[in-house]
Design a protein around this motif. Structure first.
Motif, short mmCIF file in Angstrom:
data_model
loop_
_atom_site.label_atom_id
_atom_site.label_comp_id
_atom_site.label_asym_id
_atom_site.label_seq_id
_atom_site.Cartn_x
_atom_site.Cartn_y
_atom_site.Cartn_z
N TYR A 50 0.76 -0.86 -0.32
CA TYR A 50 0.01 -0.10 0.08
C TYR A 50 0.84 1.12 0.07
O TYR A 50 0.99 2.20 -0.54
CB TYR A 50 -1.04 0.10 0.69
CG TYR A 50 -2.08 0.98 1.35
CD1 TYR A 50 -3.29 0.84 0.91
CD2 TYR A 50 -2.21 2.48 1.46
CE1 TYR A 50 -3.84 1.50 -0.09
CE2 TYR A 50 -2.91 3.09 1.92
CZ TYR A 50 -3.92 2.87 1.16
OH TYR A 50 -4.78 3.86 0.98
N ILE B 270 -9.21 1.10 -2.33
CA ILE B 270 -9.64 1.34 -1.19
C ILE B 270 -11.69 0.95 -1.76
O ILE B 270 -12.14 0.94 -0.65
CB ILE B 270 -10.61 2.97 -0.79
CG1 ILE B 270 -8.78 2.82 0.61
CG2 ILE B 270 -10.91 2.96 0.45
CD1 ILE B 270 -8.59 1.75 1.16
N ALA C 254 -7.69 0.95 5.54
CA ALA C 254 -7.69 0.01 3.92
C ALA C 254 -8.51 -1.13 4.79
O ALA C 254 -9.24 -2.36 4.57
CB ALA C 254 -6.56 -0.36 3.68
#
Length: 399
Positions: free
Chosen positions: A239, A304, A252
């Motif tokens: 990420y 997301i 997330a």
């Protein structure tokens, strides 16, 4: 008098129900505080991708040997609660040792000791919940979803805590959550399964590995559950690679794990409508597509926005896989079967995916790690398809 007895039974069942919810909530709160964010701790003490992969493989390696032994002890002694309490107490205390170490060698030592006890927690807790669900004629997913709720909340709160207090916050949050789980465990009775238990605890494994459906399912768990668990190790670094922040990682995981709860809630409906095998296959296909998509480096906004993919893949898989194990193995070997399943997915599968994923990250980059996860998941579809075909053939013969 009969009404009083019925009232007592209902009160006991309600107390057990609340205790199991509390167990799932705080056991997975601890898990959500620990495993998804440990990469931040590893990075803070300067470990490489290969070293992170090696450490992340410790729990799987130990699980391969320790989980079946924990399960066989539960089945042999016909107790769950005392063994689960021991595992929770020990893992809580050991987790605090991470705050005092900062070298690769010591992390290996402490993580090994931690894993010895922690690997017993989820399979035994699942066994307690499965037994209760069967007695009360309810869906296991309705209990298991509270684990996803705890996990989701933990990743967000611990993500903020790391930003404020540093990576050591992980271990204090884990220890506190584990202690709270013990409080709920104390309110739960341990009545056993009221079934005949094999005299030799090692005979159970021999009996289970002679069941073709169960063995095929274990092979599928290796390639499907392995990447699911390895993602908990690598997602935070992934990420950040695509432009995310530490707090964003918490958000997330909040959405990812939170999406599992509603899918677990409805998993029983789809399992009854389509069958367990088909529901598990759908979850596996969704999981493989997810990993391949991640390997294309989508924006953090898109990752997301598509948070519900985790619910469809992981939520369906976790709720139905445990039920498949329960329905396809003898009740006298339930914990042993669950720990073997966990050993293949959390154990061998995670070990393989973490080790290979770490080497791939160092050599080719984190995106290729997720390509590998996608390939592994597609391989895992093969034994699941064989189970489905065998089931279809049996139905045809009966007709």
């Amino acid at each position: 008098m009969p009404s009083l007895a019925t009232g007592e039974i209902r009160t006991e069942a309600k107390r057990s129900y609340m205790s199991i919810i509390g167990l799932y909530l705080f056991i997975y709160y601890g898990t959500g505080s620990f495993f998804p964010l440990m990469a931040q701790y590893y990075q803070s003490i300067g470990l490489s991708g290969t070293q992170i992969g090696t450490i992340s493989s410790i729990t799987p390696i130990i699980s391969i040997f320790a989980q079946p032994i924990w399960g066989m002890l539960c089945d042999k002694l016909r107790v769950r609660r005392p063994i689960l309490m021991l595992a929770l107490l020990a893992s809580s205390a050991i987790s605090l040792l991470f705050t005092q170490i900062s070298t690769f060698a010591w992390v290996v030592v402490v993580f090994s000791l931690f894993s010895l006890f922690q690997c017993a927690v989820i399979p035994i807790n699942d066994s307690i919940a499965l037994n209760f669900a069967k007695q009360q004629n309810m869906q296991f997913g309705n209990l298991r979803l509270w684990g996803s709720v705890g996990y989701a909340i933990a990743t967000l709160i611990t993500g903020y805590a790391i930003r404020s207090w540093g990576p050591h916050a992980i271990f204090f949050f884990f220890a506190a959550a584990t202690v709270l789980a013990i409080v709920f465990l104390r309110g739960l009775s341990d009545e056993g399964d009221n079934v005949k238990v094999n005299g030799n605890i090692f005979n159970g494994i021999g009996e289970l590995v002679r069941m073709p459906r169960f063995v095929l399912f274990l092979m599928g768990a290796f390639f499907i559950f392995g990447p699911i668990n390895a993602n908990n190790t690598w997602f935070s670094l992934y990420y950040e690679h695509i432009g995310g922040t530490v707090v964003g990682i918490g958000v997330a995981f909040l959405l990812f794990a939170g999406s599992e709860a509603p899918f677990m809630k409805v998993a029983g409906y789809f399992a009854r409508r389509w069958g367990l095998e088909t529901t598990i296959l759908i979850a596996a296909v969704a999981s493989g597509i997810r990993w391949f998509w991640y390997s294309t480096a989508p924006t953090t906004t898109m990752v997301i926005a598509m948070f519900f993919i985790q619910g469809l893949s992981v939520g369906f898989y976790l709720a139905t896989a445990a039920q498949f194990v329960r329905e396809n193995t003898p009740s006298s070997l339930q914990v042993t079967a669950l720990t073997l399943y966990s050993s293949m997915g959390l154990g061998l599968g995670s070990m393989f995916c973490n080790l290979v994923g770490g080497v791939i990250k160092d050599t080719y980059g984190i995106l290729h790690t997720y390509t590998f996860f996608g390939i592994a998941t597609m391989i895992g579809l093969v034994p699941l398809l064989l189970i489905k075909l065998r089931t279809k053939a049996k139905i045809t013969e009966m007709q």
